[in-house]
Design a protein around this motif. Sequence first.
Motif, PDB file in Angstrom:
ATOM      1  N   SER A 174       0.840  -1.209   0.000  1.00 14.85           N
ATOM      2  CA  SER A 174       0.000   0.000   0.000  1.00 14.85           C
ATOM      3  C   SER A 174       0.873   1.256   0.000  1.00 14.85           C
ATOM      4  N   ALA A 175       0.478   2.231  -0.818  1.00 13.73           N
ATOM      5  CA  ALA A 175       1.177   3.528  -0.874  1.00 13.73           C
ATOM      6  C   ALA A 175       0.364   4.461  -1.758  1.00 13.73           C
ATOM      7  N   ALA A 198      -3.316   3.953  -0.795  1.00 12.55           N
ATOM      8  CA  ALA A 198      -3.384   4.138   0.658  1.00 12.55           C
ATOM      9  C   ALA A 198      -4.408   5.229   0.992  1.00 12.55           C
ATOM     10  N   LYS A 199      -4.384   6.291   0.179  1.00 10.64           N
ATOM     11  CA  LYS A 199      -5.284   7.415   0.413  1.00 10.64           C
ATOM     12  C   LYS A 199      -6.749   6.993   0.183  1.00 10.64           C
ATOM     13  N   GLY A 238      -7.940   4.614   2.882  1.00 11.11           N
ATOM     14  CA  GLY A 238      -7.662   5.039   4.254  1.00 11.11           C
ATOM     15  C   GLY A 238      -6.688   4.111   4.957  1.00 11.11           C
ATOM     16  N   MET A 239      -5.678   3.649   4.209  1.00 13.53           N
ATOM     17  CA  MET A 239      -4.705   2.707   4.769  1.00 13.53           C
ATOM     18  C   MET A 239      -3.389   3.407   5.013  1.00 13.53           C
ATOM     19  N   GLU A 240      -2.640   2.880   5.954  1.00 14.90           N
ATOM     20  CA  GLU A 240      -1.263   3.357   6.110  1.00 14.90           C
ATOM     21  C   GLU A 240      -0.447   2.910   4.903  1.00 14.90           C
ATOM     22  N   GLU A 241       0.646   3.602   4.621  1.00 13.35           N
ATOM     23  CA  GLU A 241       1.559   3.135   3.577  1.00 13.35           C
ATOM     24  C   GLU A 241       2.454   2.024   4.142  1.00 13.35           C
ATOM     25  N   GLY A 242       2.878   1.115   3.276  1.00 16.63           N
ATOM     26  CA  GLY A 242       3.873   0.119   3.697  1.00 16.63           C
ATOM     27  C   GLY A 242       3.296  -1.223   4.095  1.00 16.63           C
ATOM     28  N   ILE A 243       1.983  -1.420   3.881  1.00 19.31           N
ATOM     29  CA  ILE A 243       1.368  -2.710   4.238  1.00 19.31           C
ATOM     30  C   ILE A 243       1.394  -3.636   3.014  1.00 19.31           C
ATOM     31  N   ASN A 262      13.797   1.432   4.573  1.00 17.01           N
ATOM     32  CA  ASN A 262      12.535   1.975   4.027  1.00 17.01           C
ATOM     33  C   ASN A 262      12.696   3.372   3.416  1.00 17.01           C
TER      34      ASN A 262
END
Length: 238
Positions: free
Chosen positions: A97-98, A102-103, A106-111, A207
């Motif tokens: 996700s990024a 991600a936006k 509504g997710m954090e980035e990096g999953i 990262n």
Amino acid sequence: MERKELLYTGKAKKMYATDQENVLLAEYLNQATALNGVKKDAIEGKGRLNNQITGRIFEYLAAKGISSHYIQELSETEQLVKKVDMYALEVVVRNVSAGSFAKRFGMEEGIDLPFPVLEFYYKNDALNDPFINDAHVKALAVASDEEVAEIKKQALEINAALVEMFKKIGIRLIDFKIEFGKTADGKIILADEISPDTCRLWDIETNEHLDKDIYRRDLGDIIPVYVEVLDRLNKMSK
Ligand code: ADP
Ligand code: UDP
């Protein structure tokens, strides 16, 4: 090979005709853009780095049996490519996700995503490259069902090869955008570029961003980071 008339000036490249009918010359520019061209700057050295990074990556893919439009590097900022009829599609493949994914969700980035997620965007600057689905692609006659199936198959194969390649040089391939075209003899192939402008690349250990997000997000100077990506590619064991 002789450079003939300028056919197209894009945001990152100029495309020229050559003295061969089915061969174009791509000149990589020092221009960086973001937000569909709203943010725009000249960055000395970027064209040379993206030309060479794209060349090394297309050569790696060719060695793995994945064809592209790439023929050969001509100079520090120029490469020869097979002329294709481009699909008006930006094909995005995501492993992690990024960015807009991600936006949107509504997710954090990096999953890590459970499987590579493929998305289509309609390549149309005036419309801001909108997100489109398979039905839209067919309804707008951008590509047929068969062409969509072939493009998806190739995009996922390219992703698998790129994930493996970047892992060898200590990079996590988060996501990327590619484009496809059809050759004069009807073959669908990977075209355009693969570079830190079009991929999200994170250092596996730290990262750290090794891509255009540094420019998009005003995190610093992209040149040392693009140099680092090219150096790692040049040192990569095949
Ligand atoms: P943009 O059009 O997004 O501003 P660029 O600055 O990278 O992008 O311009 C290069 C243009 O050339 C792109 O529109 C791309 O679709 C097109 N292109 C890339 N490779 C080929 C090819 N082999 N044959 C024909 N067109 C190509
Ligand atoms: N990307 C690109 N060109 C575009 C839009 C996206 O090369 O016009 C790449 C971007 O570098 C990233 C991936 O496609 O590696 C996914 O981008 P995203 O949809 O997250 O868009 P962003 O929010 O970064 O514009």
